[in-house]
Design an enzyme around this catalytic site. Sequence first.
Site, PDB file in Angstrom:
ATOM      1  N   SER A  29       0.852  -1.189   0.000  1.00 41.19           N
ATOM      2  CA  SER A  29       0.000   0.000   0.000  1.00 41.19           C
ATOM      3  C   SER A  29       0.886   1.237   0.000  1.00 41.19           C
ATOM      4  O   SER A  29       2.042   1.192   0.439  1.00 41.19           O
ATOM      5  CB  SER A  29      -0.888   0.004   1.248  1.00 41.19           C
ATOM      6  N   TYR A  78      -2.261  -0.404  10.469  1.00 35.30           N
ATOM      7  CA  TYR A  78      -2.257  -0.769   9.051  1.00 35.30           C
ATOM      8  C   TYR A  78      -0.948  -0.327   8.388  1.00 35.30           C
ATOM      9  O   TYR A  78      -0.315  -1.095   7.663  1.00 35.30           O
ATOM     10  CB  TYR A  78      -3.451  -0.116   8.356  1.00 35.30           C
TER      11      TYR A  78
END
Length: 340
Positions: free
Chosen positions: A207, A220
């Site tokens: 990501s 995250y």
Amino acid sequence: MADGVSRDARLPLDCAHPVFYCSAGDTNRPGRSIMNFFLETIQVLLLSIWYNVESFIHLFVPRKRKNIAGEVVLITGAGSGIGRLMAQEFASHGTVVVLWDINQEGMKETAKLAKQSGATKVHYYLCDCSDRNEVYRVADQVKREVGDVSILVNNAGIVTGKKFMDAPDSLIEKTVEVNSMAHFWTYKAFLPAMIANNHGHLVSIASSAGLIGVNGLADYCASKFAAVGFAESIALELLANGKDGIKTTIVCPYFINTGMFDGCQTKWPSLLPILKPDYVAKKIIHAVLTDQVYLMMPKSIYLIASLKNILPMKQGILLGQYLGAFNVMDRFTGRNRKQE
């Protein structure tokens, strides 16, 4: 030695210098080391120029795409979203597709779509990638029933979407287990065969949050930073061991409109758009076919990630505020807490 004096004790004083690495009886070694330094430096400079020219050329001339027909492709988190779309894209190239997910019904649907897209064979297995023992057990089953995996796509991922102090410990642990630790176990399971054959491709769906910290995504971001660092290190380890037939691709997209980040907003859609899943899946498969090491989406992420490392801290924070990084998670709802 026979006279009780060690070899190191007999070395000339200069030989202890860390630059020259000389040995007893080799008085010319320091000069050769200096010469090697200059020769290697010139080599690096010339190759650096060529690599940059080559990269510039490929801005206009497409890279050759490799043929992956017949390859065994395993995709984790294949029951929905990007995992499902990648399965269809890989299937269109005549591959054998292996699907892993915790969503049995989702996998059945993906398997049907992959078969329709042209997969030579489709297999699917229920597997919780956060459970090391289950990964090893199902991996052994895949190797028995399908064969060696040659393209491994670590795609399974979850997001809590909570501020760090509001996130339950169990969800933080689960985020790290699924988003990063699972990569360790799948590599342990499938990399040995790739190493033995010096052939394969490792794909890490990370990501942009694995490159730049985001307010409201502490766990995250940590898990995705770990995934990026792990993939980079494994790539270097393979090269150092002469296994240049095993390619790696690290994918760092901005938010994708799959439902996983429902409610997230972007301040400047023209600069940082919420990405369309079909577009992302096609770009990933193209990156694999052309052995692209890093894939960041949109292209503005390349610039933003670079600026992060060179700007003064205060200017970096100012830029983050301008881009909306402080408020991107304010309206997060997610996909009803469902894992992707």
